[in-house]
Design a protein around this motif. Structure first.
Motif, mmCIF file in Angstrom:
data_model
loop_
_atom_site.group_PDB
_atom_site.id
_atom_site.type_symbol
_atom_site.label_atom_id
_atom_site.label_comp_id
_atom_site.label_asym_id
_atom_site.label_seq_id
_atom_site.Cartn_x
_atom_site.Cartn_y
_atom_site.Cartn_z
ATOM 1 N N CYS A 143 0.819 -1.209 0.000
ATOM 2 C CA CYS A 143 0.000 0.000 0.000
ATOM 3 C C CYS A 143 0.853 1.259 0.000
ATOM 4 N N VAL A 144 1.818 1.332 0.873
ATOM 5 C CA VAL A 144 2.620 2.544 1.026
ATOM 6 C C VAL A 144 3.677 2.664 -0.066
ATOM 7 N N ILE A 145 4.321 1.579 -0.419
ATOM 8 C CA ILE A 145 5.489 1.637 -1.301
ATOM 9 C C ILE A 145 5.124 1.550 -2.774
ATOM 10 N N ARG A 146 4.199 0.666 -3.151
ATOM 11 C CA ARG A 146 3.952 0.410 -4.573
ATOM 12 C C ARG A 146 2.470 0.194 -4.881
ATOM 13 N N GLY A 147 1.592 0.705 -4.021
ATOM 14 C CA GLY A 147 0.169 0.424 -4.214
ATOM 15 C C GLY A 147 -0.709 1.635 -4.038
ATOM 16 N N CYS A 148 -1.645 1.540 -3.099
ATOM 17 C CA CYS A 148 -2.730 2.515 -3.035
ATOM 18 C C CYS A 148 -2.268 3.943 -2.774
ATOM 19 N N VAL A 149 -1.224 4.157 -1.993
ATOM 20 C CA VAL A 149 -0.802 5.530 -1.697
ATOM 21 C C VAL A 149 -0.171 6.206 -2.918
ATOM 22 N N PRO A 150 0.904 5.665 -3.507
ATOM 23 C CA PRO A 150 1.452 6.335 -4.695
ATOM 24 C C PRO A 150 0.476 6.354 -5.868
ATOM 25 N N LYS A 151 -0.357 5.316 -5.987
ATOM 26 C CA LYS A 151 -1.343 5.302 -7.076
ATOM 27 C C LYS A 151 -2.355 6.421 -6.888
ATOM 28 N N LYS A 152 -2.818 6.648 -5.647
ATOM 29 C CA LYS A 152 -3.789 7.725 -5.406
ATOM 30 C C LYS A 152 -3.166 9.081 -5.704
ATOM 31 N N LEU A 153 -1.880 9.234 -5.454
ATOM 32 C CA LEU A 153 -1.213 10.487 -5.798
ATOM 33 C C LEU A 153 -1.180 10.693 -7.312
ATOM 34 N N LEU A 154 -0.999 9.604 -8.073
ATOM 35 C CA LEU A 154 -1.088 9.706 -9.528
ATOM 36 C C LEU A 154 -2.507 10.056 -9.963
ATOM 37 N N VAL A 155 -3.500 9.500 -9.263
ATOM 38 C CA VAL A 155 -4.894 9.829 -9.569
ATOM 39 C C VAL A 155 -5.147 11.319 -9.363
ATOM 40 N N ASP B 30 4.662 17.384 -16.726
ATOM 41 C CA ASP B 30 6.011 16.838 -16.593
ATOM 42 C C ASP B 30 5.932 15.554 -15.785
ATOM 43 N N TRP B 31 5.957 14.405 -16.484
ATOM 44 C CA TRP B 31 5.860 13.111 -15.812
ATOM 45 C C TRP B 31 6.981 12.922 -14.797
ATOM 46 N N ALA B 32 8.194 13.262 -15.154
ATOM 47 C CA ALA B 32 9.336 13.035 -14.256
ATOM 48 C C ALA B 32 9.166 13.804 -12.951
ATOM 49 N N LYS B 33 8.615 15.010 -13.024
ATOM 50 C CA LYS B 33 8.428 15.800 -11.808
ATOM 51 C C LYS B 33 7.413 15.134 -10.879
ATOM 52 N N LEU B 34 6.286 14.691 -11.438
ATOM 53 C CA LEU B 34 5.282 14.009 -10.620
ATOM 54 C C LEU B 34 5.847 12.715 -10.062
ATOM 55 N N ARG B 35 6.492 11.933 -10.914
ATOM 56 C CA ARG B 35 7.067 10.653 -10.480
ATOM 57 C C ARG B 35 8.020 10.846 -9.313
ATOM 58 N N ASP B 36 8.910 11.817 -9.410
ATOM 59 C CA ASP B 36 9.911 12.022 -8.366
ATOM 60 C C ASP B 36 9.291 12.591 -7.096
ATOM 61 N N ASN B 37 8.280 13.438 -7.227
ATOM 62 C CA ASN B 37 7.600 13.967 -6.043
ATOM 63 C C ASN B 37 6.840 12.869 -5.306
ATOM 64 N N VAL B 38 6.229 11.954 -6.066
ATOM 65 C CA VAL B 38 5.544 10.815 -5.454
ATOM 66 C C VAL B 38 6.551 9.922 -4.732
ATOM 67 N N ALA B 39 7.695 9.682 -5.361
ATOM 68 C CA ALA B 39 8.733 8.854 -4.736
ATOM 69 C C ALA B 39 9.224 9.481 -3.435
ATOM 70 N N ALA B 40 9.350 10.798 -3.415
ATOM 71 C CA ALA B 40 9.790 11.480 -2.202
ATOM 72 C C ALA B 40 8.755 11.335 -1.092
ATOM 73 N N GLU B 41 7.476 11.385 -1.447
ATOM 74 C CA GLU B 41 6.427 11.208 -0.450
ATOM 75 C C GLU B 41 6.432 9.779 0.091
ATOM 76 N N VAL B 42 6.678 8.805 -0.766
ATOM 77 C CA VAL B 42 6.786 7.418 -0.321
ATOM 78 C C VAL B 42 7.954 7.266 0.664
ATOM 79 N N ASP B 43 9.074 7.908 0.357
ATOM 80 C CA ASP B 43 10.219 7.869 1.272
ATOM 81 C C ASP B 43 9.839 8.443 2.637
ATOM 82 N N ARG B 44 9.091 9.543 2.624
ATOM 83 C CA ARG B 44 8.682 10.169 3.882
ATOM 84 C C ARG B 44 7.794 9.236 4.701
ATOM 85 N N LEU B 45 6.837 8.596 4.018
ATOM 86 C CA LEU B 45 5.926 7.696 4.712
ATOM 87 C C LEU B 45 6.646 6.468 5.251
#
Length: 448
Positions: A41-53, A78-93
């Motif tokens: 959920c946190v790393i590769r599922g509902c949380v990062p997916k909801k951020l993409l939504v 800018d896909w790379a910007k969203l992707r990297d911001n989501v990854a940073a949020e996953v790191d925080r969580l």
């Protein structure tokens, strides 16, 4: 003396909750995780997916805002910007999850763990741990069928969050919630999306009217569907594109192929045979209502079992397990009326019985009430997309036994409405509730 009162294999939502609650009851707890703390959920599922939504919603919001007086020039994505911001949020969580375990004195072992039988766990770093009780909470993993070229060239939902660039053309295999969610995301980002489904319907198990409405809206938005289609072969071409050789539809060329054909329990190389833990046909661990497996003092919660693959369910199972085994309580989980959502565009949400389920279970003694409307925002924006709400009522006692919705913010509205179904409220209770106007949610109490 054992090394631990409880040793947990897998630091996902269920495992972390069980560890924290067991430790709060005074247990000495260790937990092993071979990848990252937080689980699917946190790393590769509902949380990062909801951020993409959320990111995808801006595509339509930027179009609609013009009718509301806003003038936005030079908009771009800018896909790379969203992707990297989501990854940073996953790191925080992940850091917060680690902090939670540390604050409760749960020791983390960053390695793979396997059952060794007799209350023992073997770690990939060579150590052997003993524990009075062992909890398996390793979750599930995406399934890719044995089709030539698929495992070499296709990606799964795990890989979406790391794509180096946005594909111009993407094929998504599957018709379930994961397939439809990513179809909506990529479509809003500007990719040409084709859903390839081996059956003739999407979202099997959801209310028929809701899934038909989503299909209609998705096609209007430009998503293509190929039903009753199967893969024969996947080949990578010289320009990097993929050639999909199909059975049941025309062959096609795409830039990316995403398999979203379900998830299977992650029980490979877990030492289940050695510990005499039995599994179902699809690999799910057999458990009773107290999460006990067929092996003494070995338990399992979450997606690794054959119950409901939802994060909140895994959390409740982990909590109930810890309270029962270490808190002196007697707790089991009620799996009736668990709310669910599909974060598609627009989203679907539901709780309780679908109309067809109610007819089968209640012998046809049901009433249905629907509201088919355009949200006020869509009217002014000139967007013809219509929402649909449905109440399913047991005609013998007036109880609302199901609520199903498709439309903006449907999951947010459904969470509160699910309480009414769980509490056994009647259609009359809905009717006697004053509407909150102007809202979309008021439609729930205005159906006659």
């Amino acid at each position: 003396m054992s090394d631990y009162d409880l040793f947990v294999i897998g630091a996902g939502s269920g495992g972390v909750r069980a560890s924290r609650i067991a430790a709060s009851h005074g247990a000495k707890v260790g937990i092993a995780e071979e990848y990252r703390v937080g689980g699917t959920c946190v790393i590769r599922g509902c949380v990062p997916k909801k951020l993409l939504v959320y990111g995808a919603h801006f595509a339509e919001d930027l179009q609609d805002c013009v009718k509301f007086g806003w003038d936005i020039e030079g908009k771009s994505f800018d896909w790379a910007k969203l992707r990297d911001n989501v990854a940073a949020e996953v790191d925080r969580l992940e850091g917060l999850y680690r902090q939670t375990l540390g604050n409760n004195d749960v020791e983390i072992f960053e390695c793979r763990a396997r059952l060794a039988g007799g209350g023992k766990v073997e770690l990939s770093d060579g150590r052997t741990i003993t524990a009075d009780k062992i909890l398996i909470a390793v979750g599930a993993e995406p399934f890719i069928p044995e089709i030539e070229g698929c495992k070499d060239h296709a990606i799964t939902s795990n890989d979406v969050f790391h794509l180096p660039e946005l594909p111009k053309r993407i094929a998504i295999a599957g018709g379930g919630y994961i397939a439809n969610e990513f179809a909506g995301i990529f479509n809003e980002f500007g990719s040409k999306v084709t859903i390839i489904n081996r059956s003739d319907q999407i979202l099997r198990g959801y209310d028929e009217q809701m899934r038909d409405r989503l299909l209609q809206i998705s096609m209007t938005k430009g998503i293509d569907f190929r039903f009753n289609a199967k893969f024969k072969k996947v080949e990578k071409q010289g320009d990097g594109s993929l050639l999909l050789t199909m059975d049941g539809c025309d062959d096609m060329e795409v830039d990316q192929l995403l398999f979203a054909t379900g998830r299977v329990p992650n029980t490979q190389d877990l030492g289940l045979d050695k510990a005499r833990v039995e599994t179902e046909d699809r690999g799910a661990i057999k458990v009773d209502e107290y999460n006990r497996t067929t092996a003494e003092d070995v338990y399992a919660v979450g997606d690794v079992t054959d119950r409901i693959q939802l994060t909140p369910v895994a959390i409740r199972e982990g909590h109930a397990f810890a309270d029962t085994q270490f808190g002196g309580m007697d707790r089991t989980i009620d799996y009736d009326n668990v709310p669910n959502a599909v974060f598609s565009h627009p989203p679907i949400a539901g709780v309780g019985l679908t109309e067809s389920e109610a007819r089968n279970k209640l012998g046809g003694q049901i009433k249905t009430f629907t509201s088919d409307f355009r949200a006020m925002k869509n009217v002014l924006a000139g967007r013809n997309e219509r929402s649909l709400y449905k109440l399913v009522v047991d005609a013998s006692n007036d109880r609302v036994v199901g609520i199903h919705m498709i439309g903006p913010e449907a999951p947010e509205i459904l969470q509160a409405a699910a309480i009414a179904v769980k509490a056994g409220l009647t259609k009359s209770d809905f009717d006697e509730t004053v509407a909150l106007h102007p809202t979309m949610a008021e439609e729930l109490v205005l159906m006659r």
